[in-house]
Design a protein around this motif. Structure first.
Motif, PDB file in Angstrom:
ATOM      1  N   LYS A  97     -23.384  79.664 -30.234  1.00 47.48           N
ATOM      2  CA  LYS A  97     -22.587  80.225 -31.325  1.00 47.48           C
ATOM      3  C   LYS A  97     -21.700  79.166 -31.965  1.00 47.48           C
ATOM      4  O   LYS A  97     -21.333  79.269 -33.134  1.00 47.48           O
ATOM      5  N   GLN A 100     -23.386  77.809 -34.845  1.00 47.10           N
ATOM      6  CA  GLN A 100     -23.370  78.734 -35.974  1.00 47.10           C
ATOM      7  C   GLN A 100     -22.059  78.613 -36.737  1.00 47.10           C
ATOM      8  O   GLN A 100     -22.035  78.651 -37.965  1.00 47.10           O
ATOM      9  N   ARG A 101     -20.958  78.445 -36.021  1.00 46.08           N
ATOM     10  CA  ARG A 101     -19.668  78.256 -36.685  1.00 46.08           C
ATOM     11  C   ARG A 101     -19.674  76.967 -37.510  1.00 46.08           C
ATOM     12  O   ARG A 101     -19.117  76.911 -38.606  1.00 46.08           O
ATOM     13  N   ALA A 103     -22.325  75.649 -38.851  1.00 46.39           N
ATOM     14  CA  ALA A 103     -23.173  75.916 -40.020  1.00 46.39           C
ATOM     15  C   ALA A 103     -22.389  76.662 -41.096  1.00 46.39           C
ATOM     16  O   ALA A 103     -22.513  76.365 -42.295  1.00 46.39           O
ATOM     17  N   GLU A 104     -21.572  77.630 -40.687  1.00 46.48           N
ATOM     18  CA  GLU A 104     -20.773  78.390 -41.648  1.00 46.48           C
ATOM     19  C   GLU A 104     -19.754  77.485 -42.332  1.00 46.48           C
ATOM     20  O   GLU A 104     -19.529  77.591 -43.546  1.00 46.48           O
ATOM     21  N   ARG A 150     -31.651  73.311 -37.059  1.00 45.80           N
ATOM     22  CA  ARG A 150     -30.292  73.674 -37.478  1.00 45.80           C
ATOM     23  C   ARG A 150     -29.961  73.079 -38.842  1.00 45.80           C
ATOM     24  O   ARG A 150     -29.233  73.676 -39.632  1.00 45.80           O
ATOM     25  N   GLU A 153     -31.905  75.188 -41.577  1.00 44.73           N
ATOM     26  CA  GLU A 153     -31.259  76.470 -41.860  1.00 44.73           C
ATOM     27  C   GLU A 153     -30.184  76.336 -42.936  1.00 44.73           C
ATOM     28  O   GLU A 153     -30.121  77.139 -43.878  1.00 44.73           O
ATOM     29  N   THR A 154     -29.348  75.320 -42.818  1.00 45.45           N
ATOM     30  CA  THR A 154     -28.288  75.156 -43.821  1.00 45.45           C
ATOM     31  C   THR A 154     -28.825  74.592 -45.133  1.00 45.45           C
ATOM     32  O   THR A 154     -28.378  74.995 -46.208  1.00 45.45           O
TER      33      THR A 154
END
Length: 281
Positions: A97, A100-101, A103-104, A150, A153-154
């Protein structure tokens, strides 16, 4: 092909010999009439401008245009905050996770970056790869695919954001992971709209010309990198004639952005770069 210049080429001269204002850009245009446009390095802009926001970017654009230059590209970092902030001894799900942070965070940076580019009419951007990760939870055997996935994805989301403004996002062979042919093959397959900022210098000699030929149709603009010149004006380690010949044969007719990175002053490095490029375009 068009000759452009990265603001990075004069990294040691800004604030001394030259300022980011109309007077200095007019002086640069008079000295280098061959240069048609500029690629602005975001990290330099953040140091030189009062703030990296639309108001000051529009003032910069007005100064560039007033001196007879285009502003064709905006070059920025990855937008990643680096390593995973979740401790490696956490559970696998919690640890992942953390990425994911990141990536955000990266998408938030990218959104602002793209909107700034759109505000000044820039159509080409470079956003670097997020840093390569290999650690306790991401072992060697799976690290390549993990990092490609990863980033893919972005980049898919960044390209979609940019397309709304008619902007092309590209990655650069910026050394290491980003200069690996296998990595580039995988990322381009996963993100069809992603472009390529091809740097003449950031790659092993044996792969430099392979890269030019293999990805020529992906290049939105290129970095004409140089470090050292021979007495005859050629770059010591990079065969400009061969690279530009390949790009010509492949139909590339875009911007060659001079990125002088050697020990000579910016004025000397840029002049020698211009003269070398003119021999072959």
């Amino acid at each position: 092909m068009k000759i452009g210049c990265s603001t990075y080429s004069f990294r040691n001269e800004w604030g001394k010999a030259y300022q980011w204002n109309l007077e200095s850009f007019k002086a640069l245009k008079q000295k280098y009439p061959e240069i048609e446009g500029w690629e602005v390095n975001q990290e330099l802009a953040e140091k030189i401008l009062p703030d990296f926001e639309t108001k000051y970017l529009k003032e910069l654009k007005a100064a560039l245009n007033g001196a007879g230059f285009e502003w064709f590209a905006l070059c920025g970092p990855s937008g990643s905050f680096g390593a995973n902030s979740v401790p490696h001894y956490s559970g696998d799900e919690e640890y992942l996770k953390g990425f994911q942070r990141d990536a955000e965070f990266r998408l938030g940076f990218g959104s602002d970056f793209i909107e700034n580019a759109a505000a000044v009419g820039v159509k080409f951007m470079r956003i670097d790869f997020a840093p390569f990760v290999m650690d306790h939870k991401i072992p060697y055997s799976s690290a390549l695919d993990f990092n490609v996935d990863r980033n893919a994805e972005t980049y898919r989301e960044l390209c979609s954001m940019a397309a709304e403004y008619g902007i092309q996002i590209g990655i650069e062979n910026h050394g290491g992971f980003a200069s690996d042919l296998k990595v580039l093959d995988k990322i381009f397959e996963k993100v069809p709209d992603l472009k390529f900022c091809f740097d003449f210098g950031n790659v092993m000699d044996k792969n430099r010309y392979i890269m030019a030929e293999k990805y020529a149709d992906r290049i939105h603009y290129a970095h004409a990198k140089a470090h050292v010149f021979k007495a005859n004006g050629e770059e010591q380690n990079i065969d400009y004639g061969k690279i530009i010949g390949i790009l010509k044969d492949k139909g590339f007719d875009g911007w060659l952005s001079i990125e002088w990175e050697g020990p000579l002053p910016g004025d000397e490095g840029v002049r020698k770069s211009i003269d070398l490029i003119k021999k072959y375009i």
